[in-house]
Design an enzyme around this catalytic site. Structure first.
Site, mmCIF file in Angstrom:
data_model
loop_
_atom_site.group_PDB
_atom_site.id
_atom_site.type_symbol
_atom_site.label_atom_id
_atom_site.label_comp_id
_atom_site.label_asym_id
_atom_site.label_seq_id
_atom_site.Cartn_x
_atom_site.Cartn_y
_atom_site.Cartn_z
ATOM 1 N N GLU A 117 -5.929 -0.799 7.368
ATOM 2 C CA GLU A 117 -4.879 -0.374 8.299
ATOM 3 C C GLU A 117 -5.092 -1.076 9.634
ATOM 4 O O GLU A 117 -6.203 -1.101 10.153
ATOM 5 C CB GLU A 117 -4.913 1.136 8.547
ATOM 6 N N GLU B 217 -9.585 7.314 5.106
ATOM 7 C CA GLU B 217 -10.316 7.501 6.359
ATOM 8 C C GLU B 217 -11.261 8.705 6.271
ATOM 9 O O GLU B 217 -11.151 9.665 7.021
ATOM 10 C CB GLU B 217 -9.344 7.652 7.530
ATOM 11 N N ARG C 148 0.857 -1.187 0.000
ATOM 12 C CA ARG C 148 0.000 0.000 0.000
ATOM 13 C C ARG C 148 0.891 1.234 0.000
ATOM 14 O O ARG C 148 1.895 1.290 0.714
ATOM 15 C CB ARG C 148 -0.890 -0.035 1.239
#
Length: 349
Positions: free
Chosen positions: A262, A152, A62
Site C-alpha cells: 500500500e 497490517e 488487489r
C-alpha cells in the site's frame, strides 16, 4: 563494441521489467459504479476501469475481503465477481484477507461475528475459512497470484485472541491461515504474504518477525512474501532512505520477496496533519508528483534483493479521495472518474 552494445540493451530490458507485480487496489470500484461513477481515460474515453488499468501498465489488482459484512460489500461473492472482471481483462488478482467483518488495520482487528475466541477453535476456524475462500476461487477458475493472510497486522490479528501480547497465538493463527491456502484445491499455489504497516521502520519489522518466528508453529516456509504499507503523510520519519534501509534489511535477514502493498501520494494537501519526510519535500502535490513518488518507491523496491512489487491504494475511489488521510486528494483519477497522467507510471516501473 558489440559486447558493450549488448550489455546496454540488456540493462534497458531489465530496468523496464524491474517489478513483477505492478498494481493497484481497486476494491471499491463496484461501490463507485453503483453510485453512478464511470471511468474515463486521460483523453476522455469512457471505459471499464479494468481496461483503463491494463492499458496503463497495471498487471495485478488487489482486493480486500471481509468475512461477513452487514451490507455484503467486500464479502466473498463481491470479490469473486470483481476477480472475474479482472481475469477477463488479463489482470492477476491479489486477495487481501482482512479476517474481520470490517476494516482490519493497526487499530482494528476484530474477530468476525460468530467465530470462536479460544485459540484452538479460532485457529481451526481460520484454517477452514482460508481453505474455503481458496476453494471457491478455484471453482471459479481463478488462481490468485498473491493471498495476504491478514492486513497490517503489526498489532496482531483476530483480537483479542491474536494480540501480539501472545506471539504464540499470532504464530498459531498465521500457520493455520497459510495451510488453509496450501491445502486448497487451487491449481496454482499463490504467494502467501504477511503484511505489516510502517514499512519504513526497520525496528518494528525486525522485532515483529523475530518474535513471531521464535514463538510458535509459524515457520519461514509458511509464507513467501513480506508486504509493507508506506504512507509518507503520517510520519516525518517515513523517508525514502528509511524505507530503503528497512526493505534491504528485511530481504537480507529473511530472504523473502518484498512488496510495498500500500502506498499513496497526494495531488492536493493544503493542510497536512503531519510534516512530510525531508527527502520528499521537493515532490509536488500533483499528478506529476505522483509519478515521481511512485517511480521513486518502485526504484527502491526494484533495488532490493527479492523486491518484486508495488501497489497503489485505491487510486479510483473518487468519492473518498482523501483515502483516510489529512490530504484532500490522493487518487489517480479526478472526480467524476477521469484518469490522471500519473496512472501511466505503471508502464515504466
Amino acid at each position: 563494441m558489440l559486447s558493450t552494445r549488448f550489455l546496454v540493451l540488456l540493462s534497458a530490458a531489465v530496468a523496464e521489467a524491474a517489478l513483477t507485480y505492478k498494481g493497484v487496489d481497486w476494491s471499491s470500484v463496484k461501490v463507485e459504479e453503483d453510485s453512478g461513477i464511470t471511468y474515463k481515460t486521460s483523453s476522455g474515453s469512457t471505459e471499464a476501469l479494468e481496461t483503463i488499468l491494463a492499458n496503463n501498465g497495471v498487471n495485478t489488482v488487489r482486493q480486500r475481503v471481509w468475512v461477513n459484512p452487514s451490507d455484503g460489500i467486500y464479502d466473498l461473492d463481491y470479490n469473486l465477481a470483481l476477480a472475474k472482471r479482472a481475469d477477463a481483462a488479463g489482470l492477476d488478482v491479489y486477495l487481501d484477507l482482512h479476517f474481520s467483518d470490517t476494516w482490519a488495520d493497526p487499530s482494528h482487528q476484530a474477530i468476525p461475528s460468530g467465530w470462536p475466541t479460544d485459540i484452538s477453535s479460532l485457529a481451526w476456524e481460520l484454517y477452514n475459512y482460508t481453505k474455503d475462500v481458496s476453494d471457491q476461487f478455484a471453482a471459479a477458475g481463478i488462481s490468485p497470484s498473491i493471498i495476504s493472510i491478514g492486513n497490517e497486522i503489526t498489532s496482531g490479528l483476530l483480537l483479542p485472541t491474536g494480540s501480539t501480547d501472545s506471539m504464540n497465538n499470532v504464530a498459531t493463527l498465521l500457520h493455520s491461515a497459510a495451510y488453509g491456502i496450501k491445502d486448497s484445491s487451487l491449481a496454482t499455489q499463490p504467494k502467501i504474504m504477511i503484511h505489516l504497516d510502517n514499512g519504513w521502520e526497520w525496528s518494528t519489522q525486525e522485532w515483529w518477525y523475530q518474535a513471531v518466528l521464535e514463538a510458535g508453529p509459524l515457520s519461514t516456509s509458511d509464507f513467501d512474501m513480506m508486504g509493507v504499507s508506506y504512507y509518507p503523510f503520517y510520519n516525518s520519519a517515513a523517508t525514502l532512505a528509511s524505507l530503503k534501509t528497512s526493505l534491504t534489511n528485511m530481504a537480507s535477514t529473511w530472504g523473502k520477496e518484498i512488496v510495498v502493498a500500500e502506498t499513496d501520494w497526494p495531488t492536493s494537501c493544503p493542510s497536512p496533519a503531519y510534516a512530510f519526510p525531508s527527502d520528499l519535500k521537493t515532490i509536488p502535490f500533483s499528478a506529476a508528483g505522483q509519478t515521481t513518488f511512485v517511480q521513486s518507491v518502485a526504484d527502491i523496491v526494484a533495488g532490493v534483493s527479492g523486491g518484486v512489487g508495488l501497489f497503489y491504494w485505491e487510486p479510483a475511489w473518487v468519492d473518498n479521495a482523501a483515502l483516510g488521510s489529512s490530504c484532500s486528494s490522493n487518487t489517480m483519477f479526478q472526480y467524476p472518474g477521469t484518469a490522471l497522467s500519473s496512472l501511466s507510471v505503471f508502464k515504466n516501473i
